[in-house]
Design a protein around this motif. Structure first.
Motif, PDB file in Angstrom:
ATOM      1  N   SER A   1       1.566 -16.470  -9.541  1.00  0.00           N
ATOM      2  CA  SER A   1       1.349 -15.944  -8.082  1.00  0.00           C
ATOM      3  C   SER A   1       2.049 -14.819  -8.480  1.00  0.00           C
ATOM      4  O   SER A   1       2.613 -13.658  -7.123  1.00  0.00           O
ATOM      5  CB  SER A   1       3.389 -16.812  -7.201  1.00  0.00           C
ATOM      6  OG  SER A   1       3.907 -16.685  -7.947  1.00  0.00           O
ATOM      7  N   TYR A   2       3.096 -14.710  -9.417  1.00  0.00           N
ATOM      8  CA  TYR A   2       3.864 -13.139  -9.848  1.00  0.00           C
ATOM      9  C   TYR A   2       2.239 -11.919 -10.527  1.00  0.00           C
ATOM     10  O   TYR A   2       2.524 -10.875 -10.444  1.00  0.00           O
ATOM     11  CB  TYR A   2       5.388 -13.158 -10.362  1.00  0.00           C
ATOM     12  CG  TYR A   2       6.674 -13.764  -9.746  1.00  0.00           C
ATOM     13  CD1 TYR A   2       7.144 -12.673  -8.520  1.00  0.00           C
ATOM     14  CD2 TYR A   2       6.971 -14.819  -9.940  1.00  0.00           C
ATOM     15  CE1 TYR A   2       8.103 -12.628  -8.226  1.00  0.00           C
ATOM     16  CE2 TYR A   2       7.997 -16.279  -8.905  1.00  0.00           C
ATOM     17  CZ  TYR A   2       8.833 -14.228  -7.973  1.00  0.00           C
ATOM     18  OH  TYR A   2       9.461 -15.104  -7.194  1.00  0.00           O
ATOM     19  N   ILE A   3       2.200 -12.893 -11.795  1.00  0.00           N
ATOM     20  CA  ILE A   3       1.019 -12.336 -12.798  1.00  0.00           C
ATOM     21  C   ILE A   3      -0.139 -11.586 -11.341  1.00  0.00           C
ATOM     22  O   ILE A   3      -0.288 -10.377 -12.055  1.00  0.00           O
ATOM     23  CB  ILE A   3       0.999 -13.330 -13.610  1.00  0.00           C
ATOM     24  CG1 ILE A   3       2.041 -13.160 -14.697  1.00  0.00           C
ATOM     25  CG2 ILE A   3      -0.011 -12.779 -13.916  1.00  0.00           C
ATOM     26  CD1 ILE A   3       1.748 -14.558 -15.540  1.00  0.00           C
ATOM     27  N   ASP A   4      -0.226 -12.658 -10.666  1.00  0.00           N
ATOM     28  CA  ASP A   4      -1.606 -12.103  -9.825  1.00  0.00           C
ATOM     29  C   ASP A   4      -1.427 -11.102  -9.069  1.00  0.00           C
ATOM     30  O   ASP A   4      -1.980 -10.350  -8.504  1.00  0.00           O
ATOM     31  CB  ASP A   4      -2.201 -13.593  -8.618  1.00  0.00           C
ATOM     32  CG  ASP A   4      -2.224 -14.430  -9.725  1.00  0.00           C
ATOM     33  OD1 ASP A   4      -2.753 -14.107 -10.966  1.00  0.00           O
ATOM     34  OD2 ASP A   4      -2.859 -15.553  -9.081  1.00  0.00           O
TER      35      ASP A   4
ATOM     36  N   ASP B   1      -5.847 -10.099 -14.375  1.00  0.00           N
ATOM     37  CA  ASP B   1      -4.978  -9.143 -13.827  1.00  0.00           C
ATOM     38  C   ASP B   1      -5.261  -7.785 -14.512  1.00  0.00           C
ATOM     39  O   ASP B   1      -4.714  -6.708 -14.418  1.00  0.00           O
ATOM     40  CB  ASP B   1      -3.331  -9.316 -13.961  1.00  0.00           C
ATOM     41  CG  ASP B   1      -2.866 -10.404 -15.790  1.00  0.00           C
ATOM     42  OD1 ASP B   1      -3.278 -10.338 -16.216  1.00  0.00           O
ATOM     43  OD2 ASP B   1      -2.229  -9.721 -15.866  1.00  0.00           O
ATOM     44  N   ASP B   2      -6.250  -8.298 -15.622  1.00  0.00           N
ATOM     45  CA  ASP B   2      -6.588  -6.790 -16.782  1.00  0.00           C
ATOM     46  C   ASP B   2      -7.676  -6.108 -15.596  1.00  0.00           C
ATOM     47  O   ASP B   2      -8.258  -5.262 -15.923  1.00  0.00           O
ATOM     48  CB  ASP B   2      -6.997  -6.996 -17.640  1.00  0.00           C
ATOM     49  CG  ASP B   2      -6.132  -7.898 -18.933  1.00  0.00           C
ATOM     50  OD1 ASP B   2      -4.584  -6.925 -18.512  1.00  0.00           O
ATOM     51  OD2 ASP B   2      -6.073  -7.913 -20.045  1.00  0.00           O
ATOM     52  N   ALA B   3      -8.384  -6.965 -14.552  1.00  0.00           N
ATOM     53  CA  ALA B   3      -9.581  -7.646 -14.167  1.00  0.00           C
ATOM     54  C   ALA B   3     -10.119  -6.366 -12.495  1.00  0.00           C
ATOM     55  O   ALA B   3     -10.859  -6.029 -12.867  1.00  0.00           O
ATOM     56  CB  ALA B   3     -10.578  -8.305 -14.433  1.00  0.00           C
ATOM     57  N   ASP B   4      -8.689  -5.999 -12.219  1.00  0.00           N
ATOM     58  CA  ASP B   4      -8.549  -5.846 -10.387  1.00  0.00           C
ATOM     59  C   ASP B   4      -7.679  -4.818 -10.764  1.00  0.00           C
ATOM     60  O   ASP B   4      -6.587  -4.172 -10.966  1.00  0.00           O
ATOM     61  CB  ASP B   4      -7.996  -6.526  -9.710  1.00  0.00           C
ATOM     62  CG  ASP B   4      -7.369  -6.854  -8.359  1.00  0.00           C
ATOM     63  OD1 ASP B   4      -8.172  -5.499  -8.074  1.00  0.00           O
ATOM     64  OD2 ASP B   4      -7.368  -7.266  -7.481  1.00  0.00           O
TER      65      ASP B   4
ATOM     66  N   ASN C   1      -0.395  -1.705  -9.307  1.00  0.00           N
ATOM     67  CA  ASN C   1       0.641  -2.103  -9.993  1.00  0.00           C
ATOM     68  C   ASN C   1       1.230  -2.665 -10.937  1.00  0.00           C
ATOM     69  O   ASN C   1       2.620  -2.448 -10.961  1.00  0.00           O
ATOM     70  CB  ASN C   1       0.410  -3.544  -8.985  1.00  0.00           C
ATOM     71  CG  ASN C   1       0.077  -3.532  -7.291  1.00  0.00           C
ATOM     72  OD1 ASN C   1       0.642  -2.138  -6.162  1.00  0.00           O
ATOM     73  ND2 ASN C   1      -0.017  -4.616  -6.883  1.00  0.00           N
ATOM     74  N   ARG C   2       0.981  -3.156 -11.900  1.00  0.00           N
ATOM     75  CA  ARG C   2       1.550  -3.727 -13.297  1.00  0.00           C
ATOM     76  C   ARG C   2       1.515  -1.989 -14.041  1.00  0.00           C
ATOM     77  O   ARG C   2       3.114  -1.673 -14.405  1.00  0.00           O
ATOM     78  CB  ARG C   2       0.563  -4.041 -14.296  1.00  0.00           C
ATOM     79  CG  ARG C   2       0.366  -5.546 -14.011  1.00  0.00           C
ATOM     80  CD  ARG C   2      -1.057  -6.299 -14.352  1.00  0.00           C
ATOM     81  NE  ARG C   2      -0.406  -6.152 -16.084  1.00  0.00           N
ATOM     82  CZ  ARG C   2      -1.310  -6.355 -17.116  1.00  0.00           C
ATOM     83  NH1 ARG C   2      -2.630  -6.039 -17.054  1.00  0.00           N
ATOM     84  NH2 ARG C   2      -1.490  -6.377 -17.769  1.00  0.00           N
ATOM     85  N   ILE C   3       1.664  -0.611 -13.609  1.00  0.00           N
ATOM     86  CA  ILE C   3       1.746   0.165 -14.572  1.00  0.00           C
ATOM     87  C   ILE C   3       2.342   1.135 -13.172  1.00  0.00           C
ATOM     88  O   ILE C   3       3.374   1.594 -13.390  1.00  0.00           O
ATOM     89  CB  ILE C   3       0.385   1.062 -14.315  1.00  0.00           C
ATOM     90  CG1 ILE C   3      -0.556   1.358 -15.554  1.00  0.00           C
ATOM     91  CG2 ILE C   3       0.775   2.481 -14.361  1.00  0.00           C
ATOM     92  CD1 ILE C   3      -1.538   1.496 -15.689  1.00  0.00           C
ATOM     93  N   ALA C   4       2.589   0.376 -11.676  1.00  0.00           N
ATOM     94  CA  ALA C   4       4.063   1.154 -11.421  1.00  0.00           C
ATOM     95  C   ALA C   4       4.871   0.115 -11.249  1.00  0.00           C
ATOM     96  O   ALA C   4       6.618   0.839 -11.072  1.00  0.00           O
ATOM     97  CB  ALA C   4       3.280   0.885  -9.543  1.00  0.00           C
TER      98      ALA C   4
END
Ligand code: AMP
Length: 188
Positions: free
Chosen positions: A52-55, A136-139, A145-148
């Motif tokens: 739920s967090y990773i997505d 999480d790599d494809a979107d 969000n991951r970078i932020a």
């Protein structure tokens, strides 16, 4: 013991370089991301929570991640050392790890921080998505969000180890082999 934190934003090459370092130095590779993905695959309660967090490209809560990490460390008897890949990702995680390792008399030896420009990170993650099967790599929105999240919550962890004179920054751009050589040169 040689305990290395391999640090950097998503797509910096932590997983790839960890594989090289564990072979050369006989270390145990501990990647919290890999452990979460194995739990998602195994459809465990932890996997469901982590997903739920990773997505969203957000971090799994500290108390869950810290508990998971310490129980993984304990699975290994008499290791030569660990590569912590993707952990710690918050200052609270770094503080908890220090406290835990200090109690075992096996402190972090050094942090190796891979530096890669943001454009290159995005290109690498989208390229990796073609083979990793990681949603999480494809979107591009999740990547943003991951970078932020990295800038806001994770980047300060480098200062935590910098204050202990344990921080080494490494240029993470170039061939995989050349980056491995840079890491070897610092570890010695
Ligand atoms: P990674 O494989 O390291 O890119 O991690 C994939 C995802 O797992 C991250 O985007 C987070 O959602 C989660 N994750 C991995 N490690 C941690 C951590 N140390 N703290 C919180 N969340 C984590």
């Amino acid at each position: 013991m040689l305990n290395v934190v391999l640090f950097g934003p998503p797509g910096a090459g932590k997983g790839t370089q960890s594989e090289r370092l564990i072979t050369k130095y006989g270390l145990v590779h501990l990647s919290t991301g890999d452990i979460f993905r194995a739990n998602i695959k195994g459809q465990t309660a932890l996997g469901q929570l982590a997903k739920s967090y990773i997505d969203k490209g957000a971090l799994v809560p500290d108390e869950v991640t810290i508990g998971l990490l310490t129980s993984e460390v304990e699975k290994h008897e008499d290791p030569k050392g660990f590569i912590f890949d993707g952990f710690p990702r918050t200052t609270a995680q770094a503080e908890a790890l220090d406290k835990y390792l200090d109690a075992r008399n096996t402190p972090i030896t050094m942090m190796l921080s891979l530096v890669v420009p943001e454009d290159e990170l995005k290109t690498r993650l989208l390229e990796r998505a073609k083979t990793s099967g990681r949603t999480d790599d494809a979107d591009p929105k999740i990547i943003e969000n991951r970078i932020a999240t990295y800038h806001k919550e994770t980047a300060p962890v480098a200062n935590f180890y910098g204050a202990q004179d344990k921080l080494h920054t490494i240029d993470g751009v170039g061939s995989i082999d050349s980056i491995t050589e840079r890491l070897y040169a610092v570890i010695g």
